[in-house]
Motif scaffolding. Structure first.
Motif, mmCIF file in Angstrom:
data_model
loop_
_atom_site.group_PDB
_atom_site.id
_atom_site.type_symbol
_atom_site.label_atom_id
_atom_site.label_comp_id
_atom_site.label_asym_id
_atom_site.label_seq_id
_atom_site.Cartn_x
_atom_site.Cartn_y
_atom_site.Cartn_z
ATOM 1 N N CYS A 145 36.308 43.527 37.847
ATOM 2 C CA CYS A 145 35.989 42.652 38.977
ATOM 3 C C CYS A 145 35.661 41.249 38.479
ATOM 4 O O CYS A 145 36.172 40.257 39.002
ATOM 5 C CB CYS A 145 34.825 43.226 39.774
ATOM 6 S SG CYS A 145 34.291 42.195 41.155
ATOM 7 N N GLY A 146 34.822 41.155 37.458
ATOM 8 C CA GLY A 146 34.474 39.850 36.916
ATOM 9 C C GLY A 146 35.673 39.128 36.342
ATOM 10 O O GLY A 146 35.818 37.906 36.507
ATOM 11 N N ALA A 147 36.557 39.871 35.678
ATOM 12 C CA ALA A 147 37.750 39.255 35.101
ATOM 13 C C ALA A 147 38.676 38.705 36.184
ATOM 14 O O ALA A 147 39.226 37.604 36.050
ATOM 15 C CB ALA A 147 38.488 40.276 34.239
ATOM 16 N N LEU A 148 38.861 39.466 37.268
ATOM 17 C CA LEU A 148 39.718 38.997 38.356
ATOM 18 C C LEU A 148 39.112 37.772 39.043
ATOM 19 O O LEU A 148 39.840 36.843 39.431
ATOM 20 C CB LEU A 148 39.930 40.121 39.365
ATOM 21 C CG LEU A 148 40.768 41.316 38.877
ATOM 22 C CD1 LEU A 148 40.799 42.416 39.930
ATOM 23 C CD2 LEU A 148 42.188 40.874 38.526
ATOM 24 N N GLN A 149 37.803 37.753 39.208
ATOM 25 C CA GLN A 149 37.152 36.586 39.797
ATOM 26 C C GLN A 149 37.325 35.364 38.908
ATOM 27 O O GLN A 149 37.559 34.249 39.397
ATOM 28 C CB GLN A 149 35.672 36.890 40.038
ATOM 29 C CG GLN A 149 35.425 37.880 41.159
ATOM 30 C CD GLN A 149 33.971 38.294 41.269
ATOM 31 O OE1 GLN A 149 33.317 38.559 40.264
ATOM 32 N NE2 GLN A 149 33.454 38.341 42.485
ATOM 33 N N LEU A 150 37.217 35.563 37.604
ATOM 34 C CA LEU A 150 37.413 34.456 36.666
ATOM 35 C C LEU A 150 38.845 33.943 36.714
ATOM 36 O O LEU A 150 39.083 32.729 36.729
ATOM 37 C CB LEU A 150 37.062 34.906 35.250
ATOM 38 C CG LEU A 150 37.270 33.877 34.135
ATOM 39 C CD1 LEU A 150 36.420 32.638 34.379
ATOM 40 C CD2 LEU A 150 36.952 34.491 32.772
ATOM 41 N N LEU A 151 39.807 34.853 36.780
ATOM 42 C CA LEU A 151 41.214 34.437 36.844
ATOM 43 C C LEU A 151 41.490 33.673 38.140
ATOM 44 O O LEU A 151 42.244 32.690 38.139
ATOM 45 C CB LEU A 151 42.123 35.660 36.747
ATOM 46 C CG LEU A 151 42.223 36.322 35.364
ATOM 47 C CD1 LEU A 151 43.062 37.592 35.439
ATOM 48 C CD2 LEU A 151 42.821 35.345 34.346
#
Length: 857
Positions: A145-151
């Protein structure tokens, strides 16, 4: 780990309270039991059943909170809330009141008939609902989830940077000033339309129509929810709150908005398809009507329905599945809990709301037809497109022209980063702009709003969306500068700044802390504060009244020798006089007699002692002799704090200017990627910079529990802690795993997978938050209190899996048990102890019961 720290919870949380029903305990037995508990709390051999808790026994709210917590551990005693204690300040009156309010027999709640009026809730009743059990989110899903938000953030940053860089290059290629201006208008208009329309399109693509449902946090569905929420709340049309354009924006997002609807709150609803607002409804500023809430690791969406000509006053919270009927009213500082419905034509107030006779619609209608609304909207758009946006673009051009090295940065050739002249130019530019803006800004605030104010007559009703409305909004915008209020607040300078704005402060009794750092108003020229009054943070002086077609400004007067706590919305018709204590989040009464010489607490408010013995411990320090010695010392310390505030912000401004100047220098070889990288680095740098600033402040002077005078050096250091660091950057990380990471770096003892949708912690190192907690937007954990000249602070603990509702406020010295829920807009008073899996709410908070309609109240 922070998640293991909850073994230290107070013993009061060792077991949940026993639910009691049936016939109340005979008053004599209750009296003996309550007296025994109180004697133990106040450390006395025995107490008389007729002794006054505060006046005779010397207790305060912290002591009585401990009393309430211990009473709840006794199965043979009725549950006691702080509201009961204040209303019945002797053992005899308390026991009598508890016996009178106890139900005759345990009965199951029944559903109300359609359209039936929901009665106010009694103090006792059904136990809390069973806790919602959600399996813990695994680490892989949390990280994904955090990675997708960062992307998503990186992609959006690159898109904005690419468009901005190409657009500025096109504008710069114009021949002559007029051609450059036309290009700036065209590019600005295209950018404005794109930034306005893109969130709307993505909402319909990613979500479609919102429906009542539950979304597990940190899931893929939650990522879509977060993206839509972030985009629609950053849409430039949000700046048009109070305009017909704002209602049109919500319509485009799927809300059912009627004609002549006026919405002043910038808290944009997210689940817009679940929002229905009837013709002529009015929603005042600082209100929450999100259409969703977070609870126990779930995002729950639900309807919010407002009937024709409904009125929502300032600083209110509407939970999901709530409604107001036609011509219904909800007072300021009030809330509707899930399931509550205000019938047609009724007036309600309080948290949770209950019927009242007070009228919150006091301005008559005016002629405000469709043509006026259309003309106002068109004029707003033209002003933005033809004035504000070209000026903003021109400011970038001025920055580049201010230094030859910067002007050459966009041209191919040797890098300016290797030339020391480049850094000198940026340094000089930052010094001139930052420190030159301060006196120019003060001069602007002292002159232009005063001239505008001459065109408005107090007490006269004006139609919306005309000349006078535009002037009033301009005055409000110009005179509410948060940066200047923060600079001068919590110091002797604040009274001079407010007088410069136009406040009537009578004869000033200087304390060095007359006002905090957060004070706002509708118009400063009709704001009066009596001599000797002290105000904490979060005061909102609402000296303008509105209808869906008109407005009127009136003088709002706060009496002399008052003390106002945090987060108070003070209306034009406030019925308080001299020598009053207005507690945190109190609902200021607008009817009845003028209250004087008393304290007011809660929503709706009720009287409490003006002060207690503990709060007068340092009264001797407020004598003239002591003030002559201590006040100058406080002023010197506050002056140094203000200097640090300016230096910290100037250094930040210099480094950010340097970063974007470097991006401009690298634009030729790397293109828009250099600008996009700068956008990302600014976010990262802002977080790192202010984290380091805050850790430097706390390294010198840790934020430990205190009980001291405001003329104590330790309190002055705490004021420095509140002023010098920044917290606004934290909003960028709301709803992401990165928020918990930053909290942990700042010293919060925080567990794993905490969902923070916009909580604010005033003293980070004094808060403990357990694993899997859910913190809603607008919630606050404040580990201190200032009452007159006394400052008190203590630690607060939130157990694992607990939930703070939207707008909930938690005071200091609080312990919340595992899985407990604090309802929206609640005020949990200092020293309260919530058992595991308890369900509390209200202002002040107490254990809730199930209402006749099935709602929790």
């Amino acid at each position: 780990m922070a998640g293991k720290s909850f073994e230290a919870l107070p013993p009061d949380l060792a077991e949940s309270p026993t639910v009691r029903g049936g016939v109340a305990t005979p008053p004599a037995g209750v009296e003996r039991g309550l007296a025994a508990v109180l004697a133990d709390v106040v450390r006395a051999a025995q107490v008389s059943v007729d002794s006054h808790f505060f006046d005779e026994l010397g207790a305060d709210s912290m002591v009585m909170a401990q009393f309430c917590a211990r009473v709840r551990k006794h199965a043979d005693l009725p549950s006691v809330s702080m509201k009961d204690v204040y209303r019945n300040p002797t053992i005899r009156s308390l026991a009598t009141a508890l016996a009178a309010s106890a139900p005759a027999s345990p009965t199951a709640p029944t559903a109300a008939a359609p359209g039936a009026r929901t009665a106010p809730a009694a103090r006792t009743g059904s136990p809390a609902p069973p806790p919602v059990t959600v399996p813990p989110t695994g680490t892989p899903r949390y990280v994904l989830c955090g990675a997708l938000q960062l992307l998503a953030f990186l992609g959006y940053s690159y898109l904005v940077a690419y468009v901005a860089a190409r657009g500025y290059a096109w504008i710069s290629a114009g021949s002559g000033v007029f051609d450059a201006y036309l290009r700036a208008v065209l590019f600005g208009a295209a950018s404005f339309v794109s930034l306005s329309v893109l969130p709307i399109l993505l909402k319909w693509i990613l979500i479609g129509r919102w429906k009542p449902r539950q979304i597990r946090v940190w899931s893929l569905a939650y990522v879509r929810f977060w993206m839509v929420k972030t985009l629609i709340r950053s849409d430039p049309l949000v700046l048009f709150a109070g305009s017909p354009l704002y209602a049109l924006y919500l319509k485009a997002l799927g809300a059912k908005i009627g004609r002549r609807v006026v919405i002043f709150s910038r808290n944009v609803p997210v689940c817009t398809d679940l929002l229905a607002v009837g013709d002529g409804a009015l929603i005042r500023k600082d209100s929450f009507f999100n259409g969703y809430r977070a609870q126990a690791g779930l995002i729950q969406t639900g309807t919010v329905t407002l009937g024709k000509d409904a009125v929502i006053s300032e600083a209110t919270v509407l939970d999901i599945d709530t409604s107001l009927g036609d011509a219904a009213q909800l007072g300021h500082a009030s809330s509707l809990h899930s399931g509550q419905a205000v019938p047609d034509g009724e007036h309600w107030h309080g948290s949770p709301a209950q019927p009242t006779d007070a009228d919150y619609q006091v301005v008559g209608a005016a002629d405000c037809g469709a043509a006026r609304r259309l003309f106002h909207s068109v004029l707003q758009l033209l002003t933005v497109l033809l004035v504000y946006l070209p000026l903003a673009i021109g400011a970038v051009g001025i920055l580049l022209a201010a230094a030859p090295q910067l002007a050459a940065a966009l041209e191919p050739g040797p890098s300016a980063l290797t030339d020391w002249t480049f850094y000198g130019d940026v340094l000089a530019f930052s010094l001139v702009v930052f420190f030159g803006a301060l006196p120019l800004g003060l001069l602007l605030l002292a002159t232009v709003p005063r001239l505008l104010n001459r065109t408005i007559t107090p007490g006269r009703v004006y139609p919306l969306y005309g000349f006078h409305y535009g002037v009033h909004r301009a005055i409000t915008f110009l005179t509410n500068r948060r940066s200047l209020m923060r600079l001068f607040g919590d110091s002797s300078c604040i009274v001079h700044y407010l007088r410069c704005l136009g406040y009537d402060l009578s004869r000033i009794e200087q304390t060095g802390s007359n006002f905090g750092t957060e004070v706002k108003h509708e118009t400063p020229y009709l704001s009066s504060v009596g001599s000797g009054t002290m105000v904490a943070d979060g005061l909102s002086i609402n000296n303008a009244d509105f209808s869906s077609t008109s407005f009127r400004v009136s003088r709002t007067s706060i009496g002399a020798h008052n003390f106002l706590g945090n987060r108070i919305a003070y209306p034009t018709r406030g019925r308080t006089g001299d020598n009053c204590l207005l507690a945190t989040k109190v609902m200021v009464p607008v009817d009845g007699e003028v209250r004087e010489g008393v304290g007011l607490l809660g929503s709706p408010s009720f009287e409490i002692p003006r002060s207690v013995q503990r709060d007068s411990s340092f009264d001797g320090l407020k004598s003239e002799e002591q003030l002559r010695r201590r006040l100058p010392a406080k002023n010197r310390h506050n002056a140094a704090t203000m200097a640090w505030y300016l230096v910290v912000r100037w250094l930040y401004f210099f480094l950010v200017t340097l970063l974007f100047s470097a991006a401009a220098d690298l634009y030729a070889p790397f293109g828009a990627a250099a600008v996009a990288l700068a956008n990302v680095l600014v976010v990262l740098f802002t977080a790192v910079y202010y984290v380091l600033v805050e850790r430097a402040v706390t390294a010198c002077h840790p934020t430990d529990p205190l009980f001291c005078s405001i003329y104590d050096l330790r309190f002055w250091r705490r004021e420095r802690y509140w002023k010098v660091p920044s917290e606004t950057y934290l909003r960028m990380f709301d709803g992401t795993p990165f928020k918990s990471l930053i909290w942990r770096i700042l010293g919060v003892r925080i567990g794993s997978r905490v969902f923070d949708d916009g909580c604010y912690l005033t003293e980070r190192t004094m808060v403990t938050i357990g694993d899997g907690c859910t913190l809603n937007t607008g919630s606050v954990v404040q580990c201190h209190s200032q009452e007159d000249g006394t400052f008190k602070s203590d630690r607060s603990t939130l157990g694992s899996g607990c939930t703070l509702g939207v707008g909930a406020f938690v005071h200091y010295g609080v312990a919340i048990g595992d899985g407990a829920v604090l309802a929206p807009d609640s005020f949990l008073m200092k020293g309260e102890v919530l058992p595991h899996h308890a369900w509390w709410g209200g202002n002040p908070a107490r254990q809730l019961r199930r209402g006749d309609g099935g709602e929790w109240r």
